[in-house]
Design a protein around this motif. Sequence first.
Motif, PDB file in Angstrom:
ATOM      1  N   HIS A  59      48.059  43.968  35.729  1.00 55.74           N
ATOM      2  CA  HIS A  59      47.302  44.811  36.661  1.00 55.74           C
ATOM      3  C   HIS A  59      48.248  45.433  37.681  1.00 55.74           C
ATOM      4  O   HIS A  59      49.428  45.073  37.754  1.00 55.74           O
ATOM      5  N   LYS A 121      39.345  40.042  29.069  1.00 55.34           N
ATOM      6  CA  LYS A 121      38.814  40.319  30.397  1.00 55.34           C
ATOM      7  C   LYS A 121      39.465  39.442  31.464  1.00 55.34           C
ATOM      8  O   LYS A 121      39.732  38.266  31.259  1.00 55.34           O
ATOM      9  N   ALA A 122      39.695  40.056  32.620  1.00 53.36           N
ATOM     10  CA  ALA A 122      40.026  39.333  33.847  1.00 53.36           C
ATOM     11  C   ALA A 122      39.104  39.871  34.934  1.00 53.36           C
ATOM     12  O   ALA A 122      38.761  41.063  34.931  1.00 53.36           O
ATOM     13  N   GLU A 123      38.686  39.032  35.831  1.00 54.00           N
ATOM     14  CA  GLU A 123      37.804  39.434  36.929  1.00 54.00           C
ATOM     15  C   GLU A 123      38.626  39.453  38.212  1.00 54.00           C
ATOM     16  O   GLU A 123      38.911  38.412  38.813  1.00 54.00           O
ATOM     17  N   HIS A 124      39.027  40.672  38.611  1.00 54.64           N
ATOM     18  CA  HIS A 124      39.960  40.790  39.730  1.00 54.64           C
ATOM     19  C   HIS A 124      39.646  42.060  40.519  1.00 54.64           C
ATOM     20  O   HIS A 124      38.816  42.882  40.114  1.00 54.64           O
ATOM     21  N   THR A 144      46.169  34.344  31.769  1.00 51.09           N
ATOM     22  CA  THR A 144      44.915  34.902  32.293  1.00 51.09           C
ATOM     23  C   THR A 144      45.127  36.123  33.174  1.00 51.09           C
ATOM     24  O   THR A 144      44.206  36.912  33.353  1.00 51.09           O
ATOM     25  N   ASP A 146      45.703  37.598  37.022  1.00 49.17           N
ATOM     26  CA  ASP A 146      44.934  37.233  38.214  1.00 49.17           C
ATOM     27  C   ASP A 146      43.453  37.344  37.892  1.00 49.17           C
ATOM     28  O   ASP A 146      42.986  38.397  37.422  1.00 49.17           O
ATOM     29  N   THR A 147      42.697  36.288  38.164  1.00 46.91           N
ATOM     30  CA  THR A 147      41.275  36.323  37.815  1.00 46.91           C
ATOM     31  C   THR A 147      40.499  35.254  38.563  1.00 46.91           C
ATOM     32  O   THR A 147      41.052  34.222  38.969  1.00 46.91           O
ATOM     33  N   ASN A 150      34.800  33.634  35.674  1.00 48.50           N
ATOM     34  CA  ASN A 150      33.731  34.570  35.357  1.00 48.50           C
ATOM     35  C   ASN A 150      33.218  34.275  33.955  1.00 48.50           C
ATOM     36  O   ASN A 150      33.999  34.184  33.004  1.00 48.50           O
ATOM     37  N   ILE A 153      34.276  36.178  30.690  1.00 48.62           N
ATOM     38  CA  ILE A 153      35.608  35.998  30.115  1.00 48.62           C
ATOM     39  C   ILE A 153      35.561  35.155  28.846  1.00 48.62           C
ATOM     40  O   ILE A 153      36.257  35.444  27.861  1.00 48.62           O
ATOM     41  N   ASN A 174      41.548  35.214  43.201  1.00 50.41           N
ATOM     42  CA  ASN A 174      42.048  34.301  42.182  1.00 50.41           C
ATOM     43  C   ASN A 174      41.282  32.987  42.250  1.00 50.41           C
ATOM     44  O   ASN A 174      40.764  32.610  43.302  1.00 50.41           O
TER      45      ASN A 174
END
Length: 224
Positions: A59, A121-124, A144, A146-147, A150, A153, A174
């Motif tokens: 990212h 997927k990452a949730e960030h 992973t 940064d996430t 979630n 994922i 995070n």
Amino acid sequence: MKIIWLGQAGLLFIKNGFKIMIDPYLSDSVEKINPASFRRQAVDESLFEIKPDVMIFTHNHLDHYDPATVCRFISADTNIVVLSPASVWQEVRKIGGGNNYIQFNRHTVWTENGIKFTAVKAEHSDISAIGVIIDDGDKKYYVTGDTLYNEEIFGDIPNDIYAVFLPVNGVGNNMNMTDAARFAKRINAERTVPMHIGMFDEITADEFDCENKIIANIYEEIKL
């Protein structure tokens, strides 16, 4: 597969001389923006002698995609496969040259030298952030990025992960240590390597309560 921790969230994978570098942060760029986030670990200058075959950026945050670090590895004269989600791809491809800039968004698969890379997927806070699964035909390694924890994922993750590398610092969108341990157990990883600690803070992996954790030492091979 030989794996070396580069500090923060950076990793170097090496198999039969083929080198994969992920999210190297080897400068003081973050400190220039936020003086409180100074490096607690000095840069190992010898790392700049490495010539990666594949570079992955998860990212577009400075401690993951750092132009001051990137320019030490990627130039118009190099020939590197660069895998990155849209937010990074828009920037890194401006370097040009003979590099192969792949827009590596979620669900994208790229195979190079017999190693399969899958973006998950990452949730960030960077909405195009990804994690990546590296399948060398023998084992699957999951970085992973940064996430947060979630539920969405888990549908992207196979059930035979050998090792997961994940953030545990609990700030900057995070996972904290509690959720990171739950995350590792949920995906049933055989080995869990806590990262994103010790660079801008005094957090240590000793504080991470996870039964299959592996403590990495910066600039050393991780003993999985």
